[in-house]
Design an enzyme around this catalytic site. Sequence first.
Site, PDB file in Angstrom:
ATOM      1  N   TYR A 142      -3.089  -1.125  10.274  1.00 36.20           N
ATOM      2  CA  TYR A 142      -2.852  -1.311   8.775  1.00 36.20           C
ATOM      3  C   TYR A 142      -1.532  -0.852   8.296  1.00 36.20           C
ATOM      4  CZ  TYR A 142      -4.194  -1.125   3.952  1.00 36.20           C
ATOM      5  OH  TYR A 142      -4.433  -1.415   2.670  1.00 36.20           O
ATOM      6  N   LYS A 160       1.330  -3.111   6.557  1.00 37.02           N
ATOM      7  CA  LYS A 160       1.672  -3.097   5.259  1.00 37.02           C
ATOM      8  C   LYS A 160       3.092  -2.518   5.024  1.00 37.02           C
ATOM      9  CE  LYS A 160      -1.997  -4.099   3.105  1.00 37.02           C
ATOM     10  NZ  LYS A 160      -2.230  -5.196   2.240  1.00 37.02           N
ATOM     11  N   SER A 163       0.859  -1.174   0.231  1.00 38.50           N
ATOM     12  CA  SER A 163      -0.064   0.130   0.073  1.00 38.50           C
ATOM     13  C   SER A 163       0.735   1.293   0.076  1.00 38.50           C
ATOM     14  CB  SER A 163      -0.849  -0.107   1.143  1.00 38.50           C
ATOM     15  OG  SER A 163      -1.555   1.012   1.283  1.00 38.50           O
TER      16      SER A 163
HETATM   17  N1  LIG Z   1      -8.503  -0.261  -2.208  1.00 39.10           N
HETATM   18  C1  LIG Z   1      -7.456   0.516  -1.758  1.00 39.10           C
HETATM   19  O1  LIG Z   1      -7.442   1.742  -1.813  1.00 39.10           O
HETATM   20  C2  LIG Z   1      -6.243  -0.211  -1.358  1.00 39.10           C
HETATM   21  C3  LIG Z   1      -4.961   0.495  -1.271  1.00 39.10           C
HETATM   22  C4  LIG Z   1      -3.886  -0.026  -0.882  1.00 39.10           C
HETATM   23  C5  LIG Z   1      -3.775  -1.426  -0.866  1.00 39.10           C
HETATM   24  N2  LIG Z   1      -4.880  -1.974  -0.732  1.00 39.10           N
HETATM   25  C6  LIG Z   1      -4.567  -3.446  -0.811  1.00 39.10           C
HETATM   26  O2  LIG Z   1      -5.363  -4.147  -1.637  1.00 39.10           O
HETATM   27  C7  LIG Z   1      -5.518  -5.703  -1.444  1.00 39.10           C
HETATM   28  C8  LIG Z   1      -7.011  -5.825  -1.780  1.00 39.10           C
HETATM   29  O3  LIG Z   1      -7.954  -5.107  -1.051  1.00 39.10           O
HETATM   30  P1  LIG Z   1      -9.158  -4.242  -2.096  1.00 39.10           P
HETATM   31  O4  LIG Z   1      -8.930  -3.202  -2.050  1.00 39.10           O
HETATM   32  O5  LIG Z   1      -9.472  -5.159  -3.107  1.00 39.10           O
HETATM   33  O6  LIG Z   1     -10.113  -4.667  -0.918  1.00 39.10           O
HETATM   34  P2  LIG Z   1     -11.689  -5.785  -0.853  1.00 39.10           P
HETATM   35  O7  LIG Z   1     -12.092  -5.529   0.667  1.00 39.10           O
HETATM   36  O8  LIG Z   1     -12.262  -5.569  -1.951  1.00 39.10           O
HETATM   37  O9  LIG Z   1     -10.790  -7.022  -1.017  1.00 39.10           O
HETATM   38  C9  LIG Z   1     -10.247  -7.931   0.146  1.00 39.10           C
HETATM   39  C10 LIG Z   1     -10.718  -9.202  -0.040  1.00 39.10           C
HETATM   40  O10 LIG Z   1      -9.837  -9.644   1.158  1.00 39.10           O
HETATM   41  C11 LIG Z   1     -10.709 -10.865   1.571  1.00 39.10           C
HETATM   42  N3  LIG Z   1     -10.320 -11.362   2.684  1.00 39.10           N
HETATM   43  C12 LIG Z   1     -10.045 -10.382   3.847  1.00 39.10           C
HETATM   44  N4  LIG Z   1      -9.734 -11.276   4.849  1.00 39.10           N
HETATM   45  C13 LIG Z   1      -9.581 -12.070   4.512  1.00 39.10           C
HETATM   46  C14 LIG Z   1      -9.116 -13.807   5.086  1.00 39.10           C
HETATM   47  N5  LIG Z   1      -9.017 -13.790   6.563  1.00 39.10           N
HETATM   48  N6  LIG Z   1      -9.078 -15.008   4.513  1.00 39.10           N
HETATM   49  C15 LIG Z   1      -9.611 -15.004   3.038  1.00 39.10           C
HETATM   50  N7  LIG Z   1      -9.948 -13.520   2.394  1.00 39.10           N
HETATM   51  C16 LIG Z   1      -9.962 -12.536   3.052  1.00 39.10           C
HETATM   52  C17 LIG Z   1     -12.325 -10.273   1.530  1.00 39.10           C
HETATM   53  O11 LIG Z   1     -13.159 -11.081   1.830  1.00 39.10           O
HETATM   54  C18 LIG Z   1     -12.087  -9.363   0.197  1.00 39.10           C
HETATM   55  O12 LIG Z   1     -12.885 -10.039  -0.792  1.00 39.10           O
HETATM   56  C19 LIG Z   1      -5.490  -5.410   0.255  1.00 39.10           C
HETATM   57  O13 LIG Z   1      -4.147  -6.372   0.829  1.00 39.10           O
HETATM   58  C20 LIG Z   1      -5.582  -4.084   0.546  1.00 39.10           C
HETATM   59  O14 LIG Z   1      -4.955  -3.555   1.863  1.00 39.10           O
HETATM   60  C21 LIG Z   1      -5.885  -1.662  -1.269  1.00 39.10           C
END
Ligand SMILES: NC(=O)c1ccc[n+]([C@@H]2O[C@H](COP(=O)([O-])OP(=O)(O)OC[C@H]3O[C@@H](n4cnc5c(N)ncnc54)[C@H](O)[C@@H]3O)[C@@H](O)[C@H]2O)c1
Length: 244
Positions: free
Chosen positions: A149, A153, A136
């Site tokens: 978080y 990260k 992130s």
């Molecule tokens: N969306 C953003 O702005 C952003 C920014 C930086 C990093 N990220 C990172 O991107 C990655 C994906 O996130 P996203 O934005 O697609 O969010 P999201 O919430 O749409 O997807 C996250 C997925 O992880 C799954 N998950 C959570 N805990 C779990 C567990 N214990 N076992 C199995 N599955 C689990 C959830 O069910 C969900 O489907 C994450 O690691 C997040 O930290 C997202």
Amino acid sequence: MTPTAMTRFAGQRALVTGAASGIGRAVARRLAAEGASVVGLDLSRDGLEETFDSIVGAHHIAVDVRSEEAIAAVANSDVLVNAAGILLRHELLEHPLDGWQQTLDVNLKAPLRLSREFARAHIEAGTPGAIVNVCSIESFTALPGHAAYTASKSALLMLTRATALELAPHGIRVNAVAPGVTKTGMNAAVRADPEQAAALNEAIPLKRFATAEEQAAGICFLASPEASYITGATLPIDGGWLTR
Ligand SMILES: NC(=O)c1ccc[n+]([C@@H]2O[C@H](COP(=O)([O-])OP(=O)(O)OC[C@H]3O[C@@H](n4cnc5c(N)ncnc54)[C@H](O)[C@@H]3O)[C@@H](O)[C@H]2O)c1
């Protein structure tokens, strides 16, 4: 050549965690479109079914990334994408310690355990492989209310480097992306609030949020043979956020 005409992952098997939504879903779909046989892991069975609705040859397992079942699913994968993650928003002084532990377990310990299992199998078979961790912008910079978080990260970034260093002699590349604000469920409530959305937009030089597909493009590049000389890197996909 258009992305959908690419076959960078033909004959490869890819395991994607967090594949039921957002970035993980976009990665799973793109890997499949580029020829990979994809296995998706997530807690949400309904979300996984939606992701893989029209994809032939893919399968999914509704499972917690912290479970032994998830670890067992890594076997035989050529590509591992650790995209599952959680963001619990708490002020530092009120941050529940069980939420702190849960964040570290899902965002940091699960990628470590999956990566180790992946590496063991490849070292034993003498085959190369590629791991991509989803870090992130908060691997580099802190935001208020996100202490656990941010800690998870930034640690995942260093885990990426440490893993890359140890696995390089075995031909296993380990990289990460550092997404900026991306339009997924994780921040839907924040983006729906006009004041918070405007403040976030203001911090982004490109003045817009990313799509999950834009994150998938970078993740799939790092996982592909096109990135054959890249290991230990963290690629910001952040609209320029980290330039400040
Ligand atoms: N969306 C953003 O702005 C952003 C920014 C930086 C990093 N990220 C990172 O991107 C990655 C994906 O996130 P996203 O934005 O697609 O969010 P999201 O919430 O749409 O997807 C996250 C997925 O992880 C799954 N998950 C959570 N805990 C779990 C567990 N214990 N076992 C199995 N599955 C689990 C959830 O069910 C969900 O489907 C994450 O690691 C997040 O930290 C997202």
